[in-house]
Scaffold this active site. Sequence first.
Site, PDB file in Angstrom:
ATOM      1  N   GLN A  13     -16.311  17.616  24.545  1.00  0.00           N
ATOM      2  CA  GLN A  13     -15.368  18.666  24.940  1.00  0.00           C
ATOM      3  C   GLN A  13     -16.125  19.952  25.274  1.00  0.00           C
ATOM      4  O   GLN A  13     -17.131  20.275  24.646  1.00  0.00           O
ATOM      5  CB  GLN A  13     -14.360  18.924  23.824  1.00  0.00           C
ATOM      6  CG  GLN A  13     -13.194  19.793  24.246  1.00  0.00           C
ATOM      7  CD  GLN A  13     -12.097  19.836  23.194  1.00  0.00           C
ATOM      8  OE1 GLN A  13     -12.150  19.136  22.198  1.00  0.00           O
ATOM      9  NE2 GLN A  13     -11.089  20.665  23.409  1.00  0.00           N
ATOM     10  N   SER A  41     -19.364  14.073  19.916  1.00  0.00           N
ATOM     11  CA  SER A  41     -18.027  14.292  19.358  1.00  0.00           C
ATOM     12  C   SER A  41     -16.994  13.455  20.106  1.00  0.00           C
ATOM     13  O   SER A  41     -16.935  12.239  19.951  1.00  0.00           O
ATOM     14  CB  SER A  41     -17.702  15.784  19.376  1.00  0.00           C
ATOM     15  OG  SER A  41     -16.480  16.044  18.717  1.00  0.00           O
ATOM     16  N   GLN A 100     -15.591  12.077  11.356  1.00  0.00           N
ATOM     17  CA  GLN A 100     -16.161  12.909  12.422  1.00  0.00           C
ATOM     18  C   GLN A 100     -15.332  14.164  12.700  1.00  0.00           C
ATOM     19  O   GLN A 100     -15.870  15.231  12.985  1.00  0.00           O
ATOM     20  CB  GLN A 100     -16.273  12.055  13.692  1.00  0.00           C
ATOM     21  CG  GLN A 100     -17.012  12.710  14.837  1.00  0.00           C
ATOM     22  CD  GLN A 100     -16.289  12.480  16.150  1.00  0.00           C
ATOM     23  OE1 GLN A 100     -15.206  12.978  16.373  1.00  0.00           O
ATOM     24  NE2 GLN A 100     -16.917  11.700  17.023  1.00  0.00           N
TER      25      GLN A 100
END
Length: 298
Positions: free
Chosen positions: A9, A90, A244
Site C-alpha cells: 500500500q 504487507s 501481520q
Amino acid sequence: MVAYLFSGQGSQYVGMGKDLYGNFPESRAIFDKAQELLDFDLKQICFEGPEEQLKVTRISQPAIVTVSIAAFEAFKAKNKAIPGFMAGLSLGEYSALIASGSLTFEDGIRLIKKRGELMDEAARKNPGKMAAVLELAADKVKEICASSGAEIANLNSPGQIVITGKSQAIDKAVDLCVAAGAKRVIPLEVSGAFHSSLMAEAAQGLKEELDKTNILVPSVPVVSNYTALPQDKPGQIRENLIQQVRSSVRWEDSMRFILGKGITQFYEFGPGKVLKGLMRKIDPAVQVTNIEKSADIS
C-alpha cells in the site's frame, strides 16, 4: 534463480494498470474479474481517478493487488521461469499468495476487501498515525518507541524504519528521533496506525474471514512479513496473515533471507518502484526489474 516481489500500500497512482488492460488479455481478465467482485468501479478509479478515492484503504488495497496480479499474469504468459521465492510488502503478501496458488484470486480479493474495511474501521475507533524515520539506528528507534508508547510498524531497510501508534505517542517519538539525530522523520499520509496494537480488532475480524477461506500449500515458498521465513503450511499462513495486521513488517529480514539463498535477481510486480528502492539500500549489487507496464513485459 530469481525471486518475485509484490507492491504494498502507498504505491498506488492514477493510471495504474491501464496500459496492461489495453495490451494483454490475461490482465484484462483479472481486472474484469475484480470488477465483478467489488462494490465500486475499480477500473474507473485505477485508470482515471480521482486520486482522493484511490488513496482510501478499502479501495487502494484491492486496486494494488489487482494491478500486481494483472502484471504477473501477463508476464507469466510469456515467461515460464519458476522463481525460488516470492514475497510481498504487507498488502503485497496477499498478491504473493495468489501468485503462488495458495489463494485463488477471488478469495484473495474478498479477503483484501474485508481487510481494508476492517483496518478503516479500527482506525476510526482507535485514531493514530505513522511516520518514517530515516538514518537512525534500529536499536535507538526501538528504545525511543519503548519510552514514548510508539511501536515499530516496518523494518524496511537500513536507515528506514516506520513507526506507528496513537497520535500523541508518535508526536513524542518524532521529537525524540529528531533529537537523537535522525536525518529526517516524515509523517505518512495514511488513515490510521497500521501494523500496531490499535489494529487488534481488525486482526480478530480478519481471523474470522480467514477461518472461512481455503488456503493451499503454495507452489513457490512465500516469505512471511511476520516471521521473515518461508511459509508453506496453510495453518501457518493463516496465522501469519492475522498477526501481520497488528505486528511489525520485517521486510529487510525477509529480503536478507532470500539473498542468503543465493538469489541476486528480483522482479517487482505492481505499481511503483518502492521495493526496488528498498533493495538498493539492503544490497545494491542485486538486480530488481519492475513489471508494471507492457514495455516491461515485451
